[in-house]
Scaffold this motif. Structure first.
Motif, PDB file in Angstrom:
ATOM      1  N   TYR A 100      -5.256  33.599 -76.514  1.00 28.90           N
ATOM      2  CA  TYR A 100      -5.226  34.800 -77.345  1.00 28.90           C
ATOM      3  C   TYR A 100      -6.566  35.163 -77.970  1.00 28.90           C
ATOM      4  O   TYR A 100      -6.690  36.218 -78.585  1.00 28.90           O
ATOM      5  N   GLY A 101      -7.553  34.301 -77.857  1.00 27.28           N
ATOM      6  CA  GLY A 101      -8.847  34.559 -78.476  1.00 27.28           C
ATOM      7  C   GLY A 101      -8.852  34.127 -79.937  1.00 27.28           C
ATOM      8  O   GLY A 101      -7.815  33.811 -80.519  1.00 27.28           O
ATOM      9  N   PHE A 102     -10.042  34.115 -80.518  1.00 24.39           N
ATOM     10  CA  PHE A 102     -10.191  33.698 -81.914  1.00 24.39           C
ATOM     11  C   PHE A 102     -10.313  34.941 -82.783  1.00 24.39           C
ATOM     12  O   PHE A 102     -11.274  35.694 -82.681  1.00 24.39           O
ATOM     13  N   ASN A 103      -9.323  35.172 -83.619  1.00 27.81           N
ATOM     14  CA  ASN A 103      -9.312  36.315 -84.523  1.00 27.81           C
ATOM     15  C   ASN A 103      -9.222  35.786 -85.951  1.00 27.81           C
ATOM     16  O   ASN A 103      -8.132  35.503 -86.448  1.00 27.81           O
ATOM     17  N   THR A 111      -4.614  30.133 -91.286  1.00 25.78           N
ATOM     18  CA  THR A 111      -3.870  28.997 -91.837  1.00 25.78           C
ATOM     19  C   THR A 111      -3.871  27.822 -90.863  1.00 25.78           C
ATOM     20  O   THR A 111      -3.917  26.666 -91.288  1.00 25.78           O
ATOM     21  N   GLY A 112      -3.835  28.113 -89.580  1.00 24.52           N
ATOM     22  CA  GLY A 112      -3.914  27.035 -88.585  1.00 24.52           C
ATOM     23  C   GLY A 112      -5.258  26.336 -88.615  1.00 24.52           C
ATOM     24  O   GLY A 112      -5.339  25.113 -88.514  1.00 24.52           O
ATOM     25  N   LEU A 113      -6.327  27.117 -88.778  1.00 26.73           N
ATOM     26  CA  LEU A 113      -7.672  26.539 -88.869  1.00 26.73           C
ATOM     27  C   LEU A 113      -7.806  25.673 -90.119  1.00 26.73           C
ATOM     28  O   LEU A 113      -8.313  24.544 -90.051  1.00 26.73           O
ATOM     29  N   LEU A 114      -7.329  26.174 -91.242  1.00 24.67           N
ATOM     30  CA  LEU A 114      -7.378  25.387 -92.479  1.00 24.67           C
ATOM     31  C   LEU A 114      -6.533  24.120 -92.361  1.00 24.67           C
ATOM     32  O   LEU A 114      -6.956  23.045 -92.807  1.00 24.67           O
ATOM     33  N   ALA A 115      -5.360  24.228 -91.756  1.00 24.70           N
ATOM     34  CA  ALA A 115      -4.508  23.051 -91.579  1.00 24.70           C
ATOM     35  C   ALA A 115      -5.170  22.046 -90.641  1.00 24.70           C
ATOM     36  O   ALA A 115      -5.088  20.836 -90.861  1.00 24.70           O
ATOM     37  N   SER A 116      -5.857  22.527 -89.603  1.00 17.43           N
ATOM     38  CA  SER A 116      -6.539  21.625 -88.666  1.00 17.43           C
ATOM     39  C   SER A 116      -7.675  20.878 -89.344  1.00 17.43           C
ATOM     40  O   SER A 116      -7.832  19.668 -89.146  1.00 17.43           O
ATOM     41  N   ILE A 143      -3.073  11.031-100.210  1.00 16.32           N
ATOM     42  CA  ILE A 143      -1.794  11.649-100.565  1.00 16.32           C
ATOM     43  C   ILE A 143      -1.993  13.128-100.905  1.00 16.32           C
ATOM     44  O   ILE A 143      -1.191  13.978-100.503  1.00 16.32           O
ATOM     45  N   GLY A 144      -3.063  13.454-101.621  1.00 18.58           N
ATOM     46  CA  GLY A 144      -3.359  14.853-101.923  1.00 18.58           C
ATOM     47  C   GLY A 144      -3.594  15.681-100.664  1.00 18.58           C
ATOM     48  O   GLY A 144      -3.125  16.818-100.560  1.00 18.58           O
ATOM     49  N   LEU A 145      -4.299  15.098 -99.716  1.00 21.73           N
ATOM     50  CA  LEU A 145      -4.512  15.782 -98.438  1.00 21.73           C
ATOM     51  C   LEU A 145      -3.192  15.945 -97.681  1.00 21.73           C
ATOM     52  O   LEU A 145      -2.975  16.968 -97.018  1.00 21.73           O
ATOM     53  N   GLY A 146      -2.313  14.958 -97.782  1.00 21.16           N
ATOM     54  CA  GLY A 146      -1.004  15.061 -97.151  1.00 21.16           C
ATOM     55  C   GLY A 146      -0.178  16.184 -97.754  1.00 21.16           C
ATOM     56  O   GLY A 146       0.474  16.951 -97.035  1.00 21.16           O
ATOM     57  N   ILE A 147      -0.205  16.310 -99.075  1.00 20.51           N
ATOM     58  CA  ILE A 147       0.519  17.399 -99.742  1.00 20.51           C
ATOM     59  C   ILE A 147      -0.055  18.745 -99.342  1.00 20.51           C
ATOM     60  O   ILE A 147       0.692  19.682 -99.023  1.00 20.51           O
ATOM     61  N   SER A 148      -1.382  18.857 -99.321  1.00 24.23           N
ATOM     62  CA  SER A 148      -1.986  20.131 -98.915  1.00 24.23           C
ATOM     63  C   SER A 148      -1.702  20.427 -97.444  1.00 24.23           C
ATOM     64  O   SER A 148      -1.510  21.581 -97.063  1.00 24.23           O
ATOM     65  N   MET A 149      -1.622  19.380 -96.604  1.00 23.33           N
ATOM     66  CA  MET A 149      -1.271  19.585 -95.196  1.00 23.33           C
ATOM     67  C   MET A 149       0.155  20.116 -95.079  1.00 23.33           C
ATOM     68  O   MET A 149       0.426  21.015 -94.275  1.00 23.33           O
ATOM     69  N   PHE A 150       1.053  19.578 -95.879  1.00 27.20           N
ATOM     70  CA  PHE A 150       2.441  20.052 -95.893  1.00 27.20           C
ATOM     71  C   PHE A 150       2.488  21.539 -96.252  1.00 27.20           C
ATOM     72  O   PHE A 150       3.155  22.336 -95.588  1.00 27.20           O
ATOM     73  N   ILE A 151       1.755  21.925 -97.290  1.00 28.95           N
ATOM     74  CA  ILE A 151       1.736  23.317 -97.746  1.00 28.95           C
ATOM     75  C   ILE A 151       1.096  24.218 -96.700  1.00 28.95           C
ATOM     76  O   ILE A 151       1.613  25.304 -96.385  1.00 28.95           O
ATOM     77  N   LEU A 152      -0.038  23.790 -96.128  1.00 34.03           N
ATOM     78  CA  LEU A 152      -0.707  24.591 -95.105  1.00 34.03           C
ATOM     79  C   LEU A 152       0.163  24.741 -93.853  1.00 34.03           C
ATOM     80  O   LEU A 152       0.164  25.809 -93.213  1.00 34.03           O
ATOM     81  N   THR A 153       0.899  23.704 -93.508  1.00 37.97           N
ATOM     82  CA  THR A 153       1.815  23.794 -92.370  1.00 37.97           C
ATOM     83  C   THR A 153       2.915  24.806 -92.643  1.00 37.97           C
ATOM     84  O   THR A 153       3.267  25.608 -91.776  1.00 37.97           O
ATOM     85  N   LEU A 155       2.705  27.365 -94.657  1.00 35.35           N
ATOM     86  CA  LEU A 155       2.070  28.679 -94.578  1.00 35.35           C
ATOM     87  C   LEU A 155       1.839  29.106 -93.132  1.00 35.35           C
ATOM     88  O   LEU A 155       2.046  30.276 -92.782  1.00 35.35           O
ATOM     89  N   HIS A 156       1.411  28.172 -92.289  1.00 36.14           N
ATOM     90  CA  HIS A 156       1.201  28.476 -90.876  1.00 36.14           C
ATOM     91  C   HIS A 156       2.510  28.894 -90.210  1.00 36.14           C
ATOM     92  O   HIS A 156       2.529  29.830 -89.404  1.00 36.14           O
ATOM     93  N   LEU A 157       3.599  28.231 -90.553  1.00 35.84           N
ATOM     94  CA  LEU A 157       4.899  28.619 -90.009  1.00 35.84           C
ATOM     95  C   LEU A 157       5.324  29.993 -90.524  1.00 35.84           C
ATOM     96  O   LEU A 157       5.946  30.767 -89.797  1.00 35.84           O
TER      97      LEU A 157
END
Length: 159
Positions: A100-103, A111-116, A143-153, A155-157
């Motif tokens: 799809y290209g990078f937009n 959100t996918g980039l931030l989660a990655s 643990i903080g990174l895990g919580i932020s990963m949960f939130i970013l995931t 948001l990505h969904l």
């Protein structure tokens, strides 16, 4: 039972629902399945947080011992599961960009980039804790990174 079990379960159901809907719409499916596989590995690892929260809250000693033994069996694989999750998510991202290209204006891509990036740092912090220095500060960062990963995931969904 910890609230994290419920939140993790809700996120898995929501992700599965999104995957089913996406498979019905898209003609190419491998990027969706790569992302879902990486997500499932992440949520499997993140569920250890729910196990530890439950161990802290439960009064029944037998339940605590059972959960601690389960967590101890999983621990040797925790970092490898996280690393494999990152590899699958990176393959998901590369496939999406190829198809799809990078937009950067797309919230799904952003959100996918931030989660990655967050997942990459999360995996690095886990390996750092294992190989170099394991202390309370590195555990809290992880643990903080895990919580932020949960939130970013989530948001990505959503996007």
């Amino acid at each position: 039972m910890s609230i994290w079990f419920l939140l993790n379960g809700a996120l898995v159901i929501w992700a599965a629902w999104n995957v089913v809907q996406s498979l019905a719409v898209h003609s190419v499916h491998h990027h969706i399945l790569l992302g879902f596989a990486g997500f499932l590995l992440f949520i499997f690892n993140w569920t250890r947080n729910a196990v530890f929260a439950t161990i802290r809250k439960v009064d029944d000693r037998a339940v605590k011992i059972k959960l601690a033994r389960f967590s101890k069996k999983i621990m040797p694989y925790h970092r490898w599961i996280g690393t494999l999750s990152f590899v699958l998510i990176a393959l998901h991202a590369l496939t999406v960009i190829h198809l799809y290209g990078f937009n950067p204006g797309s919230m799904k891509i952003l959100t996918g980039l931030l989660a990655s990036v967050n997942l990459f740092i999360l995996v690095l912090s886990g390996w750092y804790s294992q190989l170099i220095r394991h202390n309370l500060k590195s555990r809290r960062v992880h643990i903080g990174l895990g919580i932020s990963m949960f939130i970013l995931t989530a948001l990505h969904l959503y996007f």
